[in-house]
Design an enzyme around this catalytic site. Structure first.
Site, PDB file in Angstrom:
ATOM      1  N   THR A 110     -51.968  10.446   6.974  1.00 35.85           N
ATOM      2  CA  THR A 110     -51.359   9.219   6.792  1.00 35.85           C
ATOM      3  C   THR A 110     -52.440   8.048   6.272  1.00 35.85           C
ATOM      4  O   THR A 110     -52.082   7.153   5.323  1.00 35.85           O
ATOM      5  CB  THR A 110     -50.600   8.692   7.711  1.00 35.85           C
ATOM      6  OG1 THR A 110     -49.670   9.658   8.348  1.00 35.85           O
ATOM      7  CG2 THR A 110     -49.634   7.532   7.443  1.00 35.85           C
ATOM      8  N   LYS A 114     -50.041   5.518  14.388  1.00 40.17           N
ATOM      9  CA  LYS A 114     -50.729   5.874  13.246  1.00 40.17           C
ATOM     10  C   LYS A 114     -50.466   5.261  11.840  1.00 40.17           C
ATOM     11  O   LYS A 114     -51.240   5.053  11.014  1.00 40.17           O
ATOM     12  CB  LYS A 114     -50.683   7.422  12.980  1.00 40.17           C
ATOM     13  CG  LYS A 114     -49.233   8.146  12.802  1.00 40.17           C
ATOM     14  CD  LYS A 114     -48.821   7.891  11.308  1.00 40.17           C
ATOM     15  CE  LYS A 114     -47.465   8.777  11.181  1.00 40.17           C
ATOM     16  NZ  LYS A 114     -47.023   8.553   9.674  1.00 40.17           N
ATOM     17  N   ALA A 125     -42.694  14.206   3.009  1.00 38.68           N
ATOM     18  CA  ALA A 125     -41.337  14.718   2.550  1.00 38.68           C
ATOM     19  C   ALA A 125     -41.633  15.711   1.312  1.00 38.68           C
ATOM     20  O   ALA A 125     -40.873  16.783   1.346  1.00 38.68           O
ATOM     21  CB  ALA A 125     -40.697  13.651   2.398  1.00 38.68           C
ATOM     22  N   SER A 183     -48.199   8.102   1.664  1.00 38.91           N
ATOM     23  CA  SER A 183     -47.992   7.522   2.854  1.00 38.91           C
ATOM     24  C   SER A 183     -47.551   5.960   2.479  1.00 38.91           C
ATOM     25  O   SER A 183     -48.386   5.272   1.773  1.00 38.91           O
ATOM     26  CB  SER A 183     -49.165   7.186   3.969  1.00 38.91           C
ATOM     27  OG  SER A 183     -48.978   6.231   4.704  1.00 38.91           O
ATOM     28  N   ARG A 184     -46.264   5.677   2.920  1.00 41.63           N
ATOM     29  CA  ARG A 184     -45.629   4.621   2.591  1.00 41.63           C
ATOM     30  C   ARG A 184     -46.567   3.253   3.386  1.00 41.63           C
ATOM     31  O   ARG A 184     -46.601   2.362   2.952  1.00 41.63           O
ATOM     32  CB  ARG A 184     -44.425   4.277   3.036  1.00 41.63           C
ATOM     33  CG  ARG A 184     -43.397   5.087   2.094  1.00 41.63           C
ATOM     34  CD  ARG A 184     -42.046   5.121   2.655  1.00 41.63           C
ATOM     35  NE  ARG A 184     -41.954   6.042   3.772  1.00 41.63           N
ATOM     36  CZ  ARG A 184     -40.728   6.372   4.625  1.00 41.63           C
ATOM     37  NH1 ARG A 184     -39.593   5.795   4.104  1.00 41.63           N
ATOM     38  NH2 ARG A 184     -40.885   7.060   5.651  1.00 41.63           N
ATOM     39  N   ASN A 185     -47.083   3.551   4.520  1.00 47.85           N
ATOM     40  CA  ASN A 185     -47.611   2.705   5.249  1.00 47.85           C
ATOM     41  C   ASN A 185     -49.298   2.311   4.697  1.00 47.85           C
ATOM     42  O   ASN A 185     -49.385   1.157   4.562  1.00 47.85           O
ATOM     43  CB  ASN A 185     -47.952   3.078   6.626  1.00 47.85           C
ATOM     44  CG  ASN A 185     -46.626   3.201   7.437  1.00 47.85           C
ATOM     45  OD1 ASN A 185     -46.090   2.236   7.960  1.00 47.85           O
ATOM     46  ND2 ASN A 185     -45.892   4.298   7.406  1.00 47.85           N
ATOM     47  N   PHE A 238     -37.500  12.143   4.197  1.00 46.48           N
ATOM     48  CA  PHE A 238     -38.034  12.942   5.192  1.00 46.48           C
ATOM     49  C   PHE A 238     -37.020  13.932   5.925  1.00 46.48           C
ATOM     50  O   PHE A 238     -37.026  15.046   5.835  1.00 46.48           O
ATOM     51  CB  PHE A 238     -38.775  12.422   6.219  1.00 46.48           C
ATOM     52  CG  PHE A 238     -39.447  13.239   7.368  1.00 46.48           C
ATOM     53  CD1 PHE A 238     -40.369  13.964   6.589  1.00 46.48           C
ATOM     54  CD2 PHE A 238     -39.009  13.064   8.671  1.00 46.48           C
ATOM     55  CE1 PHE A 238     -41.145  14.830   7.809  1.00 46.48           C
ATOM     56  CE2 PHE A 238     -39.576  14.226   9.498  1.00 46.48           C
ATOM     57  CZ  PHE A 238     -40.538  14.829   9.202  1.00 46.48           C
TER      58      PHE A 238
END
Length: 320
Positions: A242, A185, A135, A248-250, A11
């Protein structure tokens, strides 16, 4: 105006690229000499944003003294490392405009980004940059809109200076609300990923997103933020992005948990620590956040996914 980015993750690199692509002088600080060399010689962050061509105008350095010469500094460090960095480098950051780009709650202090900036850099101008923006999209020149939260009188000027041809910034003075949207979030995204990974369906994901959004607003009210802030880009906008993409990594972390896989330990997943921090915060404050508490317990291995689903589905029926 000169801009520096502290932190050469995906990012941070993307934000630096968006400014450099507009012809602005940008310096990005990285701990790794290999990353500095790759950005300066190959014009690519090979470890964090491989395959994305970076502007030759973007210059990397491992010297904090050099990077902090800029008057506007984008803090793009992992949330759980921000406090320590500010504490150790507060002399270099004196009098600067510091824009927190972290999304989370510090586990040690249960503090958000704005509180850490005010604690360790009290003579700086603090701001928060948050909202929907992957990103790779930003670095690749794809457009998005984000939130700039700043209560200082210079905020409108800062809004103009930090907006780029691909990142349109909307202004608010509600720093707590904006940072809560970005932090919470991630917790909901873990839950949504787990739902899809476990094969529970799109309808279940929609329900999780909706109830998660309700929790976000509930905590915002308790902490003195304007709940309407979370209906904007920093809350609802970022939540939508997200919770619905494996970029999204999460979300990916939750998906792996739901599918019975082990999440990649090398990937920073801010929502894991944030879920635990917010669960403690909510318990101390007497605020009911069942989804957040469930995600915290799930990531700690205290409950299974089946137990998590059963616990949420068996809660008493009530009005929406």
């Amino acid at each position: 105006m000169t801009v520096s980015v502290i932190g050469a993750g995906a990012f941070g690199t993307a934000l630096a690229q968006s400014h450099a692509a507009d012809g602005r002088d940008v310096t990005i600080w990285a701990r790794s000499e290999d990353t500095v060399l790759a950005i300066n010689s190959l014009h690519e962050n090979t470890s964090r944003l491989a395959g994305v061509r970076l502007s030759p105008a973007l210059r990397a350095t491992s010297s904090l003294r050099e990077a902090t010469q800029a008057d506007k500094i984008l803090m793009c460090l992992p949330m759980q490392k921000l406090g320590q960095f500010l504490r150790e480098n507060k002399i270099l950051l004196q009098g600067k405009t510091l824009i927190g780009c972290c999304k989370g709650i510090e586990l040690e202090s249960l503090s958000g980004t704005s509180a850490l900036l005010q604690k360790f850099a009290p003579d700086s101008v603090p701001a928060i940059l948050t909202g929907p923006g992957f990103a790779r999209d930003i670095a690749g020149g794809l457009p998005t809109a984000m939130t700039l939260a700043c209560a200082d009188k210079t905020a409108p000027v800062l809004q103009q200076e930090l907006s780029t041809s691909v990142v349109r910034l909307y202004l608010t003075d509600d720093m707590v609300g904006a940072e809560l949207g970005g932090a919470l979030k991630n917790v909901v995204a873990i839950a949504c990923g787990a739902v899809i990974g476990a094969g529970l369906g799109e309808s279940a994901r929609a329900a999780i997103m909706t109830r998660g959004f309700s929790e976000m607003q509930r905590l915002a009210v308790h902490l003195g933020a304007n709940p309407e802030t979370l209906t904007g880009l920093s809350g609802f906008g970022d939540l939508t992005l997200t919770c619905s993409s494996d970029q999204s990594r999460n979300y990916k972390y939750g998906f792996d948990v739901g599918a019975g896989k082990t999440p990649d330990p090398k990937i920073t997943t801010e929502g894991v620590a944030t879920a635990r921090a917010v669960a403690h915060l909510a318990k101390n404050a007497g605020v009911d956040l069942p989804l957040t508490q469930t995600v915290a317990a799930l990531t700690l291995g205290e409950i299974t996914l089946a137990e998590a689903a059963e616990g949420l589905l068996s809660r008493p029926l009530r009005k929406e």
